[in-house]
Design a protein around this motif. Structure first.
Motif, PDB file in Angstrom:
ATOM      1  N   ASN A 114      -7.218  -1.792  10.847  1.00 51.57           N
ATOM      2  CA  ASN A 114      -6.929  -1.963  12.259  1.00 51.57           C
ATOM      3  C   ASN A 114      -8.143  -2.408  13.080  1.00 51.57           C
ATOM      4  O   ASN A 114      -8.056  -2.557  14.285  1.00 51.57           O
ATOM      5  N   THR A 142      21.549   6.786  17.681  1.00 51.57           N
ATOM      6  CA  THR A 142      20.350   6.004  17.529  1.00 51.57           C
ATOM      7  C   THR A 142      19.509   6.130  18.775  1.00 51.57           C
ATOM      8  O   THR A 142      20.016   6.002  19.882  1.00 51.57           O
ATOM      9  N   ILE A 143      18.255   6.402  18.577  1.00 53.17           N
ATOM     10  CA  ILE A 143      17.374   6.428  19.736  1.00 53.17           C
ATOM     11  C   ILE A 143      17.109   4.988  20.158  1.00 53.17           C
ATOM     12  O   ILE A 143      16.996   4.095  19.343  1.00 53.17           O
ATOM     13  N   VAL A 144      17.070   4.789  21.426  1.00 54.26           N
ATOM     14  CA  VAL A 144      16.715   3.475  21.937  1.00 54.26           C
ATOM     15  C   VAL A 144      15.224   3.503  22.226  1.00 54.26           C
ATOM     16  O   VAL A 144      14.767   4.247  23.076  1.00 54.26           O
ATOM     17  N   HIS A 182      -7.296  12.244  12.746  1.00 53.64           N
ATOM     18  CA  HIS A 182      -7.518  11.080  11.885  1.00 53.64           C
ATOM     19  C   HIS A 182      -6.312  10.800  11.022  1.00 53.64           C
ATOM     20  O   HIS A 182      -5.913   9.668  10.824  1.00 53.64           O
ATOM     21  N   VAL A 232      -6.718   2.570   6.498  1.00 54.25           N
ATOM     22  CA  VAL A 232      -5.875   2.304   7.660  1.00 54.25           C
ATOM     23  C   VAL A 232      -6.741   1.957   8.863  1.00 54.25           C
ATOM     24  O   VAL A 232      -6.498   0.983   9.573  1.00 54.25           O
ATOM     25  N   ARG A 261      11.764   2.986  23.789  1.00 51.87           N
ATOM     26  CA  ARG A 261      11.488   2.884  25.221  1.00 51.87           C
ATOM     27  C   ARG A 261      11.556   1.462  25.743  1.00 51.87           C
ATOM     28  O   ARG A 261      12.051   1.194  26.814  1.00 51.87           O
ATOM     29  N   TRP A 310      -3.058   8.129   2.546  1.00 55.13           N
ATOM     30  CA  TRP A 310      -3.241   7.748   3.956  1.00 55.13           C
ATOM     31  C   TRP A 310      -1.912   7.580   4.639  1.00 55.13           C
ATOM     32  O   TRP A 310      -1.816   7.652   5.853  1.00 55.13           O
ATOM     33  N   ASP A 311      -0.883   7.300   3.875  1.00 54.18           N
ATOM     34  CA  ASP A 311       0.448   7.150   4.449  1.00 54.18           C
ATOM     35  C   ASP A 311       1.460   7.504   3.381  1.00 54.18           C
ATOM     36  O   ASP A 311       1.776   6.705   2.516  1.00 54.18           O
ATOM     37  N   LEU A 362      -3.556   9.170  12.904  1.00 52.98           N
ATOM     38  CA  LEU A 362      -3.759   7.762  13.238  1.00 52.98           C
ATOM     39  C   LEU A 362      -3.197   6.870  12.144  1.00 52.98           C
ATOM     40  O   LEU A 362      -2.778   5.764  12.387  1.00 52.98           O
ATOM     41  N   GLY A 363      -3.207   7.356  10.926  1.00 50.74           N
ATOM     42  CA  GLY A 363      -2.727   6.587   9.781  1.00 50.74           C
ATOM     43  C   GLY A 363      -1.244   6.348   9.885  1.00 50.74           C
ATOM     44  O   GLY A 363      -0.587   6.745  10.849  1.00 50.74           O
ATOM     45  N   ASN A 364      -0.718   5.686   8.870  1.00 49.46           N
ATOM     46  CA  ASN A 364       0.673   5.255   8.963  1.00 49.46           C
ATOM     47  C   ASN A 364       1.636   6.402   8.727  1.00 49.46           C
ATOM     48  O   ASN A 364       1.826   6.853   7.612  1.00 49.46           O
ATOM     49  N   THR A 365       2.233   6.894   9.790  1.00 50.83           N
ATOM     50  CA  THR A 365       3.235   7.950   9.672  1.00 50.83           C
ATOM     51  C   THR A 365       4.620   7.390   9.944  1.00 50.83           C
ATOM     52  O   THR A 365       5.567   8.130  10.114  1.00 50.83           O
ATOM     53  N   GLY A 366       4.741   6.087   9.996  1.00 53.79           N
ATOM     54  CA  GLY A 366       6.043   5.472  10.190  1.00 53.79           C
ATOM     55  C   GLY A 366       6.222   4.846  11.557  1.00 53.79           C
ATOM     56  O   GLY A 366       7.224   4.191  11.821  1.00 53.79           O
ATOM     57  N   ARG A 403      18.844  11.430  15.643  1.00 57.59           N
ATOM     58  CA  ARG A 403      18.916  12.667  16.434  1.00 57.59           C
ATOM     59  C   ARG A 403      19.412  13.842  15.598  1.00 57.59           C
ATOM     60  O   ARG A 403      20.018  14.780  16.130  1.00 57.59           O
ATOM     61  N   ILE A 449      -9.453   0.760  16.861  1.00 57.83           N
ATOM     62  CA  ILE A 449      -8.240   0.266  16.215  1.00 57.83           C
ATOM     63  C   ILE A 449      -7.590  -0.756  17.142  1.00 57.83           C
ATOM     64  O   ILE A 449      -7.470  -0.518  18.339  1.00 57.83           O
ATOM     65  N   MET A 492      13.339  15.635  19.571  1.00 56.32           N
ATOM     66  CA  MET A 492      13.137  15.911  18.151  1.00 56.32           C
ATOM     67  C   MET A 492      11.704  16.412  17.977  1.00 56.32           C
ATOM     68  O   MET A 492      10.771  15.881  18.594  1.00 56.32           O
ATOM     69  N   TRP A 498       4.815  21.041   5.199  1.00 56.77           N
ATOM     70  CA  TRP A 498       5.927  20.434   4.468  1.00 56.77           C
ATOM     71  C   TRP A 498       6.411  21.201   3.234  1.00 56.77           C
ATOM     72  O   TRP A 498       7.306  20.793   2.549  1.00 56.77           O
TER      73      TRP A 498
END
Lengths: 1123, 418
Positions: A753, B19-21, B50, A749, B23, A890-891, B53-57, B358, B77, B147, B153
């Motif tokens: 980037n 739905t969140i708008v 670290h 990742v 920003r 990583w994701d 920083l990766g893809n959490t969505g 929400r 990055i 939220m 997890w």
């Protein structure tokens, strides 16, 4: 450290006897031990020792405490550390209940110690102990430090912790303070919520120092004086713009404090002001918080605000209002909310809220909303009803299903039922079965099927339903829900049904139902009873079930019928026997293998015998004896090879002894030599000696005839790893240098980037780190235990990787695939599950199937295959991971990257790798979905072995005249797919749909054919069932006639996934075949084992028309691949 | 006993199609398709940062760290702006979600500031360093309608405690059924999958060192007491010091204890007593413990077992039966029985779904505060070397002033909660 254990134990015992909470007034003689000795035992090993130490010290009085303080010295000396332990321990000890006298003594001594000038760190330490143990008596000694730049902070914190009496000294210190000290005192007065601080602080909000301004705003708001509102208003109007957010937060804090102290009006006015006055700089969160303040102020009218908020255009305000609804309890509020469900866009959300809010008086309204026209409202009402009244709501939920077949209703009710205890739900569900809609009935029956041993009567009744889906659901559910007594009825259904799907479901249910009979011997009794009166076709079905259940009575019956004159019965009996679950079928199988007239069945029996032995938990020596008998019974070389292969898997001397005589055999010699080589290279019973490799080499030298030797050696070399890549592989590691490898520059990742320039810099740095710790030495890639992963400089997509690895004790490593962790490597004595697992998986299996590691310090071999997101791992030739999805570390939210580098993981232990070979696997093209026939011309088709003009297109129809022979093939090959098409036959019309065919040979056999035939025509009256329309030609007959007459359009839905082929003709499932059960036909029909090929249409005799030919490729299952 | 509590009801229904708008379109029509991209800023990018920083969505647009070296690395990055002060990052209007991966002594302050700024929050474990901090986070997140999720997890994903052989959902069903009887004892330790004493001991021999120029040490300390600098206090080894965390328990405690509260149905309560068996603790440096015993009002117990590493200890034990790893049990056909039990309430397990709709995340500020409270209570008994008695309603200890001072210790100025 001095060891006082014997002494301390004696004293502890004495203390326990005399009562632990002794005080300084105790009459017990002081222990004959000095404070230095006590300090020497610091820190106490447990609470009992601690009790002894601290009570001994406190009994020595204040001088001892001060003596300890004196030992606080230069940091990191043993004496000082022991003093720190002692003072902290004492602070805890004296604050326990009932030790007030000791506490007073202790804090008094600390206060005295503070009078001595000492370095600030030591004073800080003592102030910290007073923060633990001090009370009112310590205020004055602490307050002395409030004007000290270094010590004012710890002093103020200690005062705030003590609270009572802290206000006065802080206020006194405020006047003369400035800078950091002033900020800290103001903040502390705020923490204390000191009412007396209001007046001194009100002017501070105008300070030039922003730190002082902000601290004062916080302090005033937290104190909660109602006059603060005006101060905040002024700050909002006149203060710097960048502090407005802080002012708003202070408003909300003030409102909360006002609400707490009963000033509801003050809180409400702030709430309304901020709710109604959204400014450009404030976000929606401020309005949400203001709404909360309004509710918090307990204003009667807050319910109005909440209901009004439901019309707000911002969803965050609406969701805040719904959450706040639970803060206003009571039936009056409920009535208002219920009224709000009558109209508006948020009805569904309000109904949901009524369920979670929990006031039962909403129930009648919720029930009536279950009849609402809006499906979303109904769904929410079902959920709310079950939340409010639990099982009481079940009859009403079920009555909804009498009216509705909508999927959303059925799903909502199913989830509601699943949340309730079964014993309360089952009776009303059973009672409703006859009333609900068929779709709902299927759901309810499936639901009942979760429960073993419940009433099966209603389910039996439903097996007579006129609705096929209901019948099928009932048959499925009976597997778990049925009782032994239901077996006869299920057997009757099995024998009577004409539907392929029902037959399969019934068989499955019978196996699980009869399988629950405790004595294995009695499990087949019902089937045996039905056997006498059954027709041969029915008997074949019974055999199939018996074959799964086992038992000696069933075994003798089935064994006897392997000699039946009736070919179908004979065939079914052998098949059942070949699938038998227990080893007692072995003898009967050998009889068939030796003497059966049908070659296919002989092979089938032989395979069954080998499988039974291999799967049975018997000692290796016994398995060898069984295999030896199989070997003797086998007739043809092909059959004997099966048994030799089985023996090769048993790495013992006995196995070797059985194999060796065949080495001189002309046709089996090579196979036997290979088997012997395999056994010799991994003999499990070879405890000593120079190691398996040498043993095997010596064996090959001495035993294997020259003509086989090179082949066996090559095979052996490949297994042992002599540095040459196997066929199709290339070496990733030269053995001489690190060409082709690079260092690890961050994770994928991060790398993705980076700009190219950034990446180049990072890569250069990573390469130098890598070169410092990885090296090539005598064909081995060595890692020194420090540094980072080493990575291939090429990215790979789908591949097969071979790598040998060796670790030391407690070693830990892994192979990263496509830059992601990992196929685990570690010391199996430390982590008993062994290496090879996909360690970082969370959802999919992360552990290896079995432990296949050799001892630490020896070489292990991985073979890792990665296709798509699935990974298969063999460790030392044992499969340890079977086609498991590798998750994206990583994701976690996305699948594994589609390509990336391979990395060998560093994990702070020395590692060795060698024989690193890779074979790239071509990537499949994306799955196709669409039309194969464009309705205009023959684009995308190719004529094979036919005559031009034999095929044509007119009026959107693809037709064959039927007089030219040959077939029409798709342009490319397909493996797994569902194929839909319409066809229309002329009278006596004959064609066929070929699946997975090559373009050579007769596609009906080199691939397979789904028959297309006017089987109503007289000329075809004498055909075999496996030649009829819908059959897999020559392989499996349709289970019933679903074909229509000539000139009518008919529809095929054909699904082929791996060995499973199903044919649905005119919406009736008529073939549901598992090709592996037809492998006896493999020699004459090799197409049955093909996994891929062209789809084709046959031109046979007379005109046949096709249209709407659509194909959907289905997910490719890697385990079916034969790479 | 737990069975008499209100039955949990399944619901996969959306609370609402809210739905969140994001920003950057604030003031628009008020509806955003779910495909619209959310943005994030990550605060604290040294260790666990670290991962964030990766893809959490969400799309990363900002990073923040008080160590210039970390910051420079993060700023490599593309499209990312770096901040030294998290308050400046929070001022940005185009950030939807803030990830907090600082040491724990910062979690509460930054969470509250983020809530005030209207950000949704993805916070590292442990949620807060003290119980009072947790109360304030709950208050702020609730008041500002944000939220919140904690980055652990086990309660909703994967095998409970890595290799217990079952999911938290299965265990929840089993506990609620009473098949093992009640009350139950849950044991967690090396023998059941995790060694609590793993790593993170502090050192008592630190001599002051020069503060490295790239580190703003005073800001790093923030609300924590000022102590002379030593590298062992900060990056990667800070967990060994009470001022910032609580050793291996602080690091992994919430990870393992959070699902326990869930399976026992104790998401809205706390234990009444905690007793640690451990060597005496240094006022700054954390060392190890042998055993910590947690007791609830109904008699349920949780044992953090620091010894008996090789024993086959029952994972969960009740009067009617025992449960071992891999779902082995003294109760026959346990797996089949679990399959037939009523399903627990379904939960949102994708934080981006929470942000958009929400609906509260499975592990949100309220239940995470309760599980962080377990860790923080254990730390108090461990530090004081005596049992503490807790009132779950007031969230304060009974008759123990020193313990309550650890529940709500004053912060160094100018930092304050609220």
């Amino acid at each position: 450290m001095i060891n006082f254990l014997p002494l301390s134990m004696t004293l502890i015992a004495a203390l326990i006897i005399s009562g632990c909470a002794s005080t300084t007034t105790s009459t017990a003689p002081a222990p004959p031990i000095s404070i230095d000795q006590l300090l020497g035992t610091m820190p106490a090993r447990d609470t009992v020792e601690a009790l002894w130490l601290y009570s001994s010290m406190t009994r020595m009085g204040p001088d001892a405490v001060m003596a300890i303080c004196k030992k606080l010295g230069p940091p990191a000396t043993e004496t000082s550390t022991q003093a720190e332990f002692a003072l902290q321990g004492l602070a805890s000890f004296v604050t326990a209940e009932g030790r007030e006298t000791e506490r007073m003594m202790f804090v008094g001594a600390l206060a005295k110690a503070l009078e001595v000038a000492r370095p600030p760190d030591q004073s800080t330490f003592i102030l910290g102990r007073l923060q633990v143990a001090g009370r009112g008596e310590s205020i004055a000694p602490i307050a002395r430090f409030l004007d000290d730049e270094r010590l004012s902070g710890p002093a103020a914190q200690a005062l705030v912790a003590i609270r009572d009496g802290a206000e006065a000294p802080l206020l006194a210190a405020l006047a003369a303070s400035h800078g950091n000290v002033r900020v800290m005192i103001i903040k502390s007065l705020g923490d204390l919520r000191s009412p007396g601080a209001f007046d001194p602080l009100r002017t501070e909000v105008a300070s030039q120092d922003p730190r002082i301004r902000l601290a004062a705003l916080y302090a005033l708001a937290n104190i909660g004086d109602s006059r603060t509102g005006d101060i905040l208003a002024k700050a909002a109007a006149e203060g710097p713009a960048n502090e407005r957010g802080e002012v708003t937060a202070c408003y909300l804090l003030l409102a909360r404090r006002e609400a707490e102290t009963g000033d509801a009006a003050g809180a409400l006015s702030i709430g309304r002001m901020l709710y109604d006055r959204p400014t450009a700089t404030e976000g929606v969160q401020v309005r949400a918080a203001a709404l909360e303040v309004i509710v918090r102020s307990k204003s009667e009218s807050a319910i109005d605000d909440l209901i009004a908020a439901m019309a707000d255009s911002n969803g965050q305000i609406r969701s805040a209002a719904l959450r706040l609804a639970s803060r206003i309890p009571g039936t009056t509020a409920t009535r208002r909310w219920v009224a709000a469900t009558e109209r508006g866009a948020t009805r569904r959300e309000i109904v949901s809220m009524l369920g979670t809010r929990g006031d039962g008086s909403a129930y009648p309204a919720v029930i009536s909303l279950m009849g609402d026209a809006d499906a979303g409202v109904r769904e929410a009402a079902v959920d709310a009803a079950v939340r409010l009244k639990g099982e009481e709501s079940v009859p009403l939920l079920l009555s909804l299903l009498e009216r509705s077949s909508e999927a959303s209703d059925i799903t909502a009710v199913r989830m509601a039922l699943e949340s309730l205890p079964r014993e309360r739900v089952i009776p009303p569900v059973v009672a409703s079965l006859s009333r609900v809609t068929p779709a709902a009935c299927v759901m309810l029956v499936d639901h009942l099927g979760r429960f073993a041993d419940t009433l099966s009567g209603p389910l039996i009744g439903l097996t007579k339903s006129a609705v096929p889906s209901v019948r099928l659901a009932a048959l499925r559910a009976l597997g778990a829900a049925g009782k032994e007594a239901d077996a006869p009825r299920l057997i009757a259904l099995l024998l009577g049904t004409e539907s392929e799907a029902e037959r399969a479901a019934t068989e499955k249910s019978l196996v699980s139902l009869c399988g629950r009979i405790p004595d294995p011997e009695n499990r087949s009794d019902g089937l045996l009873a039905a056997y006498r009166a059954a027709t041969p076709v029915q008997r074949a079905r019974l055999f199939r079930v018996m074959g799964r259940l086992g038992g000696s009575k069933a075994l003798s019956l089935v064994s006897a019928e392997t000699r039946s004159k009736d070919p179908d019965l004979h065939d079914a009996a052998v098949r059942a026997l070949a699938d038998w679950p227990t080893l007692d079928a072995f003898d009967s199988l050998l009889v068939v293998a030796r003497s059966d007239g049908n070659l296919n069945l002989r092979v089938l029996a032989l395979r069954g015998a080998v499988r039974l032995v291999a799967n049975s938990p018997i000692p290796p020596a016994a398995a060898v004896r069984y295999h030896a008998r199989t070997l003797a019974a086998a007739v043809r070389p092909d059959e004997k090879r099966l048994a030799l292969g089985a023996l090769a898997n048993i790495r013992t001397s006995e196995a070797l002894r059985e194999v060796i005589p065949y080495i001189s055999d002309d046709s089996l010699g090579l196979d036997a030599a290979m088997a012997a080589g395999t056994i010799a290279s991994g003999r499990a019973d070879e405890k000593d000696g120079p190691g398996s490799a040498q043993v095997a080499r010596a064996f090959i030298e001495s035993m294997v005839p020259g003509r086989f030797r090179s082949r066996v050696e090559h095979n052996f070399d490949a297994a042992e790893g002599m540095g040459e890549p196997p066929e199709g592989f290339k070496a990733l590691f030269s053995g001489r240098n690190l060409d082709g490898w690079k260092g690890l520059a961050g994770n994928p990742v991060l790398r993705a980037n980076m700009t190219p320039e950034q990446l180049a810099v990072a890569q250069a740095r990573a390469d130098s780190v890598m070169k410092a710790h990885w090296s090539a030495s005598d064909g081995i890639l060595v890692f020194d235990g420090r540094g980072e992963n080493i990575c291939t400089d090429t990215d790979y997509t789908d591949f097969e990787l071979m790598v040998d690895w060796k670790i030391e004790k407690n070693g830990d490593s892994g192979i990263y695939l496509r830059g992601s962790p990992q196929v685990q490597i570690w010391d199996p004595s430390q982590w008993p599950e062994g290496s090879g697992g996909l360690y970082n998986n969370e959802k999919n299996p992360s552990k290896p199937l079995v432990r296949a590691d050799v001892a630490v310090g020896q070489w292990n071999r991985f073979r890792i295959r990665m296709i798509g997101e699935r990974v298969t791992v063999w460790l030392n030739n044992v499969m340890v991971v079977d086609s498991v999805v590798l998750e994206n570390y990583w994701d976690r939210s996305i699948p594994i990257f589609s390509s990336g580098q391979i990395e060998l993981q560093s994990h702070s232990s020395p590692l060795c790798f060698r024989n690193i070979f890779i074979r790239e696997i071509p990537v499949r093209s994306p799955l196709f979905t669409g039309n194969l026939f464009n309705g205009l011309d023959l684009t995308g088709w190719k004529l094979i072995d036919g005559k031009d003009g034999n095929w044509g297109v007119e009026q959107g129809l693809l037709y064959t005249t039927g007089d030219g022979g040959g077939w029409l093939s798709t342009a490319r090959e397909y493996d797994n797919f569902s194929l839909d098409l319409d066809f229309r036959l002329s009278e006596g019309g004959n064609s066929g749909v070929f699946l997975r065919s090559p373009r050579q040979g007769d596609p009906a056999y080199t691939g397979m054919e789904i028959q297309v035939l006017d089987d109503y025509a007289d000329e075809y009256a004498s055909l075999q069932p496996w030649q009829n329309c819908g059959s897999i030609y020559g392989v499996q007959a349709p289970s019933l006639r679903a074909s229509k007459k000539a000139h009518e359009w008919q529809h095929y839905h054909i699904v082929a996934v791996g060995p499973h082929v199903s044919v649905t003709l005119n919406d009736q499932l008529i073939v549901d075949a598992d090709l592996t059960s037809h492998m006896d036909k493999e020699s004459t029909h090799p197409g049955l084992k093909r996994r891929s090929g062209f789809i084709g249409l046959q031109s046979h005799t007379r005109r046949v028309e096709y249209r709407n030919i659509t194909l959907k490729e289905l997910a490719w299952k890697e385990e079916n691949d034969t790479h | 006993m737990a069975l008499t509590r209100r039955t949990f009801i399944t619901s996969a229904l959306a609370l609402g199609a809210f739905t969140i708008v994001p920003r950057r379109v604030l003031g628009g029509p008020g509806f955003t398709p779910p495909s619209d991209e959310l943005t994030k800023g990550v605060i604290g990018i040294g260790g666990m940062g670290h991962w964030h920083l990766g893809n959490t969505g969400e799309r990363l647009v900002a990073v923040c760290d008080v160590d210039e070296e970390h910051l420079q690395e993060g700023m490599r990055i593309g499209g990312v702006k770096g901040y030294h002060d998290f308050r400046e990052l929070l001022e940005r209007k185009d950030i939807d979600v803030v990830h907090i991966a600082t040491p724990p002594h910062w979690h509460a302050l930054i969470s509250i500031a983020a809530a005030k700024a209207g950000k949704d929050i993805w916070c590292e474990k442990p949620m807060t360093r003290t119980i009072a901090e947790g109360e304030k986070v709950v208050e702020a997140v609730g008041a500002y309608s944000r939220m919140f999720r904690v980055n652990t997890w086990f309660r909703f994903s994967g095998d409970l405690f890595y290799d217990s052989g079952g999911t938290a959902r299965q265990y929840r069903k089993l506990m609620r059924s009473g098949l093992l009887g009640w009350p139950v004892t849950v044991t967690i330790g090396a023998a059941t999958g995790f060694n609590w004493k793993f790593y993170h001991s502090g050192r008592t021999d630190l001599t002051p060192r020069w503060i490295p120029p790239q580190l703003d040490y005073d800001f790093w300390l923030g609300p924590a007491p000022y102590k002379p600098y030593h590298p062992h206090r900060v990056h990667y080894t800070f967990r060994g010091y009470w001022d910032y965390d609580g050793g291996g328990l602080g690091d992994m405690g919430q990870h393992y204890l959070d699902p326990v509260q869930y399976i026992l149905g104790k998401d809205d309560e706390s234990p009444v007593a905690v007793e640690a068996d451990a060597p005496a603790q240094h006022p700054e440096a954390v060392s190890s413990f042998r055993r910590i015993l947690i007791t609830y009002a109904d008699g349920c117990r949780v044992i953090l077992e620091g010894e008996r590493e090789k024993d086959d200890i029952p994972f969960i034990e009740g009067p009617e039966g025992k449960l071992y790893k891999d779902l082995r049990s003294t109760i026959v056909n346990l797996k089949e029985k679990i399959a037939q039990l009523p399903e627990p309430e379904s939960v949102v397990t994708d934080f981006m779904e929470s942000v958009r709709t929400r609906k509260k995340f499975a592990l949100n500020e309220t239940n995470a505060h309760r599980s962080a409270t377990l860790v923080n209570l254990c730390k108090i008994s461990w530090q004081l070397g005596r049992p503490v008695h807790f009132d779950p309603a007031t969230q304060r200890c009974k008759n123990d002033e020193a313990a309550n001072r650890l529940i709500d210790p004053p912060m160094r100025a100018p930092w304050h909660l609220s």
